[in-house]
Structures are given as C-alpha cells and as structure tokens.
Enzyme design. Structure first.
Site, PDB file in Angstrom:
ATOM      1  N   ASP A 136      66.051  21.449  50.266  1.00  0.00           N
ATOM      2  CA  ASP A 136      66.356  22.025  48.954  1.00  0.00           C
ATOM      3  C   ASP A 136      66.990  21.037  47.987  1.00  0.00           C
ATOM      4  OD1 ASP A 136      65.389  24.424  49.954  1.00  0.00           O
ATOM      5  OD2 ASP A 136      67.368  25.053  50.653  1.00  0.00           O
ATOM      6  N   GLU A 137      66.632  19.780  48.101  1.00  0.00           N
ATOM      7  CA  GLU A 137      67.208  18.748  47.238  1.00  0.00           C
ATOM      8  C   GLU A 137      66.609  18.775  45.837  1.00  0.00           C
ATOM      9  OE1 GLU A 137      65.754  18.178  50.162  1.00  0.00           O
ATOM     10  OE2 GLU A 137      67.162  17.205  51.526  1.00  0.00           O
ATOM     11  N   LYS A 174      62.932  18.597  45.670  1.00  0.00           N
ATOM     12  CA  LYS A 174      61.711  17.794  45.872  1.00  0.00           C
ATOM     13  C   LYS A 174      60.550  18.306  45.016  1.00  0.00           C
ATOM     14  CE  LYS A 174      61.989  18.915  50.218  1.00  0.00           C
ATOM     15  NZ  LYS A 174      63.295  19.569  50.250  1.00  0.00           N
ATOM     16  N   GLY A 175      60.426  19.664  44.958  1.00  0.00           N
ATOM     17  CA  GLY A 175      59.310  20.259  44.222  1.00  0.00           C
ATOM     18  C   GLY A 175      59.275  19.804  42.772  1.00  0.00           C
ATOM     19  N   GLY A 221      60.411  25.963  50.417  1.00  0.00           N
ATOM     20  CA  GLY A 221      60.333  26.673  49.143  1.00  0.00           C
ATOM     21  C   GLY A 221      60.607  25.649  48.060  1.00  0.00           C
ATOM     22  N   HIS A 222      59.578  25.229  47.355  1.00  0.00           N
ATOM     23  CA  HIS A 222      59.706  24.174  46.350  1.00  0.00           C
ATOM     24  C   HIS A 222      59.583  24.792  44.958  1.00  0.00           C
ATOM     25  CE1 HIS A 222      58.420  20.914  49.481  1.00  0.00           C
ATOM     26  NE2 HIS A 222      59.509  21.583  49.830  1.00  0.00           N
ATOM     27  N   ARG A 250      49.423  22.316  73.375  1.00  0.00           N
ATOM     28  CA  ARG A 250      47.954  22.221  73.390  1.00  0.00           C
ATOM     29  C   ARG A 250      47.261  23.578  73.526  1.00  0.00           C
ATOM     30  NH1 ARG A 250      48.447  17.862  77.954  1.00  0.00           N
ATOM     31  NH2 ARG A 250      50.025  19.385  78.467  1.00  0.00           N
ATOM     32  N   GLN A 267      61.548  20.247  53.836  1.00  0.00           N
ATOM     33  CA  GLN A 267      62.848  20.197  54.516  1.00  0.00           C
ATOM     34  C   GLN A 267      63.570  18.898  54.122  1.00  0.00           C
ATOM     35  OE1 GLN A 267      59.964  21.233  56.900  1.00  0.00           O
ATOM     36  NE2 GLN A 267      60.420  23.010  55.662  1.00  0.00           N
ATOM     37  N   ARG A 315      73.348  29.385  50.086  1.00  0.00           N
ATOM     38  CA  ARG A 315      73.405  28.063  50.720  1.00  0.00           C
ATOM     39  C   ARG A 315      74.861  27.655  50.884  1.00  0.00           C
ATOM     40  NH1 ARG A 315      69.020  25.843  46.466  1.00  0.00           N
ATOM     41  NH2 ARG A 315      67.128  26.569  47.479  1.00  0.00           N
ATOM     42  N   SER A 341      68.468  13.636  37.800  1.00  0.00           N
ATOM     43  CA  SER A 341      67.944  14.894  37.278  1.00  0.00           C
ATOM     44  C   SER A 341      69.111  15.697  36.713  1.00  0.00           C
ATOM     45  CB  SER A 341      67.244  15.640  38.415  1.00  0.00           C
ATOM     46  OG  SER A 341      66.837  16.913  37.988  1.00  0.00           O
TER      47      SER A 341
HETATM   48  P1  GDP Z   1      63.119  21.765  47.218  1.00  0.00           P
HETATM   49  O1  GDP Z   1      62.923  22.653  48.384  1.00  0.00           O
HETATM   50  O2  GDP Z   1      63.644  20.425  47.598  1.00  0.00           O
HETATM   51  O3  GDP Z   1      61.907  21.655  46.338  1.00  0.00           O
HETATM   52  O4  GDP Z   1      64.262  22.450  46.335  1.00  0.00           O
HETATM   53  P2  GDP Z   1      64.409  24.024  45.973  1.00  0.00           P
HETATM   54  O5  GDP Z   1      63.375  24.385  44.988  1.00  0.00           O
HETATM   55  O6  GDP Z   1      64.495  24.833  47.222  1.00  0.00           O
HETATM   56  O7  GDP Z   1      65.873  24.050  45.371  1.00  0.00           O
HETATM   57  C1  GDP Z   1      66.233  23.269  44.279  1.00  0.00           C
HETATM   58  C2  GDP Z   1      66.745  24.199  43.163  1.00  0.00           C
HETATM   59  O8  GDP Z   1      67.425  23.437  42.195  1.00  0.00           O
HETATM   60  C3  GDP Z   1      65.639  24.909  42.407  1.00  0.00           C
HETATM   61  O9  GDP Z   1      66.103  26.156  41.976  1.00  0.00           O
HETATM   62  C4  GDP Z   1      65.385  23.990  41.213  1.00  0.00           C
HETATM   63  O10 GDP Z   1      64.852  24.689  40.087  1.00  0.00           O
HETATM   64  C5  GDP Z   1      66.773  23.510  40.931  1.00  0.00           C
HETATM   65  N1  GDP Z   1      66.882  22.159  40.362  1.00  0.00           N
HETATM   66  C6  GDP Z   1      66.154  21.050  40.641  1.00  0.00           C
HETATM   67  N2  GDP Z   1      66.650  19.977  39.981  1.00  0.00           N
HETATM   68  C7  GDP Z   1      67.720  20.427  39.299  1.00  0.00           C
HETATM   69  C8  GDP Z   1      68.682  19.792  38.448  1.00  0.00           C
HETATM   70  O11 GDP Z   1      68.676  18.593  38.211  1.00  0.00           O
HETATM   71  N3  GDP Z   1      69.670  20.602  37.925  1.00  0.00           N
HETATM   72  C9  GDP Z   1      69.737  21.929  38.175  1.00  0.00           C
HETATM   73  N4  GDP Z   1      70.729  22.620  37.618  1.00  0.00           N
HETATM   74  N5  GDP Z   1      68.855  22.552  38.967  1.00  0.00           N
HETATM   75  C10 GDP Z   1      67.871  21.802  39.522  1.00  0.00           C
HETATM   76  P1  IMO Z   2      62.539  22.907  51.738  1.00  0.00           P
HETATM   77  O1  IMO Z   2      61.208  22.210  51.880  1.00  0.00           O
HETATM   78  C1  IMO Z   2      66.280  24.156  53.564  1.00  0.00           C
HETATM   79  C2  IMO Z   2      66.179  25.286  57.790  1.00  0.00           C
HETATM   80  C3  IMO Z   2      66.426  26.746  58.128  1.00  0.00           C
HETATM   81  C4  IMO Z   2      67.046  26.610  59.497  1.00  0.00           C
HETATM   82  C5  IMO Z   2      66.283  25.441  60.097  1.00  0.00           C
HETATM   83  C6  IMO Z   2      65.120  25.855  60.991  1.00  0.00           C
HETATM   84  O2  IMO Z   2      62.519  24.016  50.763  1.00  0.00           O
HETATM   85  O3  IMO Z   2      63.620  21.915  51.506  1.00  0.00           O
HETATM   86  P2  IMO Z   2      62.710  26.901  60.552  1.00  0.00           P
HETATM   87  O4  IMO Z   2      62.272  28.014  59.660  1.00  0.00           O
HETATM   88  O5  IMO Z   2      62.113  25.582  60.234  1.00  0.00           O
HETATM   89  O6  IMO Z   2      62.611  27.253  62.003  1.00  0.00           O
HETATM   90  O7  IMO Z   2      64.312  26.770  60.277  1.00  0.00           O
HETATM   91  O8  IMO Z   2      65.806  24.670  59.005  1.00  0.00           O
HETATM   92  N1  IMO Z   2      65.080  25.047  56.823  1.00  0.00           N
HETATM   93  C7  IMO Z   2      65.282  24.686  55.543  1.00  0.00           C
HETATM   94  N2  IMO Z   2      66.424  24.545  54.846  1.00  0.00           N
HETATM   95  N3  IMO Z   2      65.091  23.876  52.990  1.00  0.00           N
HETATM   96  C8  IMO Z   2      63.942  23.996  53.680  1.00  0.00           C
HETATM   97  O9  IMO Z   2      62.754  23.620  53.176  1.00  0.00           O
HETATM   98  C9  IMO Z   2      63.990  24.462  55.015  1.00  0.00           C
HETATM   99  N4  IMO Z   2      63.078  24.717  55.965  1.00  0.00           N
HETATM  100  C10 IMO Z   2      63.757  25.070  57.067  1.00  0.00           C
HETATM  101  O10 IMO Z   2      67.279  27.350  57.203  1.00  0.00           O
HETATM  102  O11 IMO Z   2      68.391  26.222  59.369  1.00  0.00           O
HETATM  103 MG    MG Z   3      63.550  24.563  49.084  1.00  0.00          MG
END
Ligand code: GDP
Ligand code: IMO
Ligand code: MG
Length: 424
Positions: free
Chosen positions: A12-13, A15-16, A39-40, A142, A221, A302, A409
C-alpha cells in the site's frame, strides 16, 4: 529493457498511482506476482478506481497490459474489475493479455484460506482471504490449474479432481460453509475469460524487448511481505521483490534496468505481524486519519508508524533499488515532529540488520527526531518550492539509504508528483 516498480514496505505504498503516472513512457505494463490480495488505487479524471489484478497501465490507450505467469488469478474478481474499468470507457479487450501459465484461484482456494486462518486463531496471518496462499500451494505442490488449461477439453475433469482433494482438506479443518454460489460465479467468469488474449507470456514479453519496446513490471504487496525475506510467517505467498520479475514473467536478470522502490514518508501495515515503528497512540491515530489509512481491498484500518530506515535499507539491498519514490509526503504536513528509525535495539544490542525471527524478539526502534515543515505542500509542482525542513528530511533518508529519492508524491492525484532535481 525492463524497469520495475515495487513496494519497499508492507504494501500500500502507492504503487498503483506511480505505475499509472509512468505508464505513458512504456509500451507494456506487466504484473509479475500476487493476485486479488492487491488493491492499487488510481485517480482517472478525478474519479477513484481500485485495481486488484489488472495492471495499472490499463487507462493508457497505447499501453499493453499483461497478467504474468507469476500471478494467481481469480476469474470472478477479474470479471468485476473489467466491468469497473469498462465504466471508464476503456476497452479492456484491446490491451489486456494473460499468460497461459498463470495459475487460477478456485472457489475452494478461497474457502481453504478462510479455514486455515480460522484454525490459526490468535496466530492468524491477517490474510485478505482471497485464496492466495492455497493457490500458490497448489502451484508449488504441482496440482494447480492454469489459464491455458481452460482451452483443454479435460478442464472440468481436472477441476473436479482438485475440488475433491480440497474438500477433504476442508473437512479436516472443520469448514462446512456452502460454496455453491461461489462456484456458479466462477464458471460464469471462466466463460467471460475466453474473450481475452491468452498468450505465451514469456515469448510475449521477450519479443517486445527484442523489438526495443519498453516494459514496466508492476509489483504487488511490499518487500517486507516477501515469502523469503519478509516478516515470515506474517507474509504473503509470493516473491514480491525484484527477483520475482524473472520468474514471474520469464525475463532474464540482465534485462532488468531500473528498480524503482516506492515508500511512504511514514509507514503502514495491514494484517498481523511485527512492525517495529508502529505507533499505538494518538500520533498513530492521526497518521491513519490524515492519511486515510484503510485497506483498498478489505477496508481494514492500517496500522501506522514512523518510517523504518532499517527495513528500507534491507529492502534496497535485496531489490537492488536504483531510485526511490516517496509517497504521501503531504500526510506529514501538519505534524510538528517527525521521526525516522535508524537502528534497532534487540536484547540490549544495537543493530542495523533485520533480525531472523522478528516476531519473536523485542525490537526497540532507535528514532531520530526531525522538525516538521508545517506547510501545505499539496499544490506545489517543483522541488525548489518544497519547504527547507522537508528537504532536510528527504536528504537525510537519501544519505542513510545511499539511494536517492527521485520523486516525491504530494497527493493522490495523477499530477501530484515532484521530481527531485537536487543532486545533493
Ligand atoms: P498500492 O497498493 O501500493 O497501490 O497503494 P494503495 O492504493 O493500496 O494505497 C495508497 C493510498 O494512498 C491510495 O488511497 C492512494 O490514492 C493514496 N495516495 C497515493 N499517493 C498519495 C500521496 O502522495 N498523498 C496522499 N495523500 N495519498 C496518496
Ligand atoms: P498491495 O499490492 C498490503 C497482507 C495481508 C496479510 C498478508 C497475507 O495493495 O500493496 P494474503 O492475502 O496475501 O494471504 O495476506 O499480506 N497483504 C497486503 N498488505 N497491501 C497488499 O497489497 C497486500 N496483500 C497482502 O494483509 O497481512
Ligand atoms: Mg494496496
């Protein structure tokens, strides 16, 4: 050549958003691991969309998108996602390709995930319950079914055989929920999948590389959730790091050029497991509120804390990170004091290394304090407009990691990304 964008923390950094931003510079965006646990979040014409399995390049008309062999694919989620993408006026049939070697997530995989978590009780992983672990187990065991098998006459027979095996496991775990509705949806979604371009992914990617096309591999992830190098057993079931690109797409290591690591300006984690810089106080609460830190896939709150330099340095090492994108810097705008973890104290000893059993030792993060910039940065466009205190924060991290933060960002929007032109 292939560039990679991946997460350096626990997912959830952002990336999307970053993949969507860079997508116009590439011809092909390819997901190499994970599945609908991801979830991106993207903003397209100021409207939010969350992608789980479709690569984040889908909104760019000239960009091809590939779901690689390293992914585990849930046809039901894919169908829903396609419908959602189509509501933005995108013809996903045109630019979406799927590798025939991609493993399928079956309804029983989801049931097994749930059953396994329930049986773990207090020690549960906190899985997203999307069937990821069981699907990868069937791959390495497998037994799994692949997208290419859909074209095989014996698919249903193979499915029934595997389902029976799963049923025995579910019985042994005392799981008796009715999954017939899931199964119905699954078979409908398999029919839907027949319209896609199912390709030999490894040739597809390598042929594009040979043509001189630019490829971007999109990670899901984060590095600390990697099955080998993350906080095991509180990890996901795939290799989320740059090495996963080679096995997840069929790309040779020397073809990888830039490894762009994405990190928040602070840190979050969703699910169970160690998180040394976690703040279980009002400051953590404030980070969650301002950063709107609730899971894009499950909606779970989170866990929040300060940026962890030790974990980031480790992630830079195992990934060979060449550039960093620091996201959500704007979330820190109102904080008077910020902290960066520069070392861990484990059993009274200071270390800069990630301990083997992070979940079994008590880690005291050694925190360095910084003055906050107390300025709204969301409308800024250039690095030299950023407040001085923020540049100090960025420069400290650059120096500590030995890798440059090349972009910052400052909001979720597509245009909220500032290039760091300061070479210092
Ligand atoms: P991903 O899984 O790495 O793609 O990240 P997520 O989409 O799960 O979570 C990132 C969240 O932060 C999303 O709600 C984005 O819309 C939001 N986001 C991304 N970049 C920024 C930023 O620079 N500032 C803020 N306030 N929100 C951001
Ligand atoms: P994105 O791509 C944050 C976490 C789950 C759990 C562990 C194992 O959006 O960054 P799983 O469903 O893979 O068996 O869960 O990994 N987890 C994530 N946490 N962002 C994700 O994806 C994640 N995908 C899995 O919360 O702790
Ligand atoms: Mg995410």
């Amino acid at each position: 050549m292939v560039d990679v964008i991946l997460g350096l923390q626990w997912g959830d950094e952002g990336k999307g958003k970053i993949v969507d931003y860079f997508a116009p510079r590439y011809d092909l965006i390819a997901r190499f691991q994970g599945g609908p646990n991801a979830g991106h979040t993207l903003y397209v014409n100021d409207k939010k969309i969350v992608l789980h399995q479709i690569p984040s390049g889908i909104f760019h008309e000239k960009t091809m998108n590939l779901i690689g062999n390293g992914v585990v694919l849930d046809p039901v989620t894919l169908k829903r996602e396609c419908e959602s993408v189509a509501s933005f006026g995108v013809d996903y049939r045109k630019n979406l390709y799927i590798s025939q070697r991609t493993h399928l997530i079956l309804p029983t995989h989801r049931a097994l995930d749930k059953a396994s978590e329930m049986s773990k009780g207090q020690e549960k992983i906190g899985s997203t319950l999307k069937g990821i672990g069981p699907a990868y187990m069937d791959k390495t065991g497998r037994n799994g079914l692949r997208v290419g098998d859909l074209l095989d006459k014996s698919f249903t027979t193979q499915y029934i055989k595997l389902r029976l095996k799963h049923q025995k496991l579910l019985d042994s775990l005392n799981f008796h929920e009715d999954i017939s509705e899931w199964e119905e949806e699954f078979f409908e979604a398999l029919e839907f999948m027949r319209q896609f371009k199912i390709v030999n992914g490894e040739y597809f990617v390598n042929d594009r590389i040979a043509e001189g096309k630019k490829v971007l591999a999109e990670g899901a992830q984060g590095s600390m959730l990697d099955v080998d190098f993350g906080t095991f057993p509180f990890v996901t079931s795939s290799n989320t790091i740059s090495a996963g690109v080679c096995t997840g797409l069929g790309v040779a290591p020397q073809k990888i050029r830039d490894v762009i690591g994405v990190s928040k300006a602070y840190c979050t984690r969703v699910g169970s497991g160690p998180f040394p810089t976690e703040l279980e106080d009002a400051t953590g609460e404030e980070l969650r509120r301002v950063g709107n830190e609730f899971g894009a896939t499950t909606g779970r709150p989170r866990r929040c804390g300060w940026i962890d330099g030790v974990a980031l340095k480790f992630a830079c090492m195992i990934n060979g990170v060449t550039k960093i994108v620091m996201t959500k810097a704007d979330v820190l705008d109102t904080f008077g004091e910020l902290k960066i973890c520069t070392a861990y104290k484990v059993n009274g000893e200071t270390t800069n290394e990630i301990p083997f059993q992070m979940n079994k030792v008590k880690i005291e993060p050694q925190l360095q304090s910084f003055e906050g910039w107390k300025t709204d940065i969301t409308a800024l466009k250039k690095y030299d407009q950023l407040p001085g205190k923020m540049c100090e924060y960025v420069q400290f991290i650059n120096k500590y990691l030995g890798v440059r933060i090349a972009y910052i960002s400052n909001g979720p929007g597509r245009d909220q990304l500032i290039e760091n032109l300061d070479k210092g």
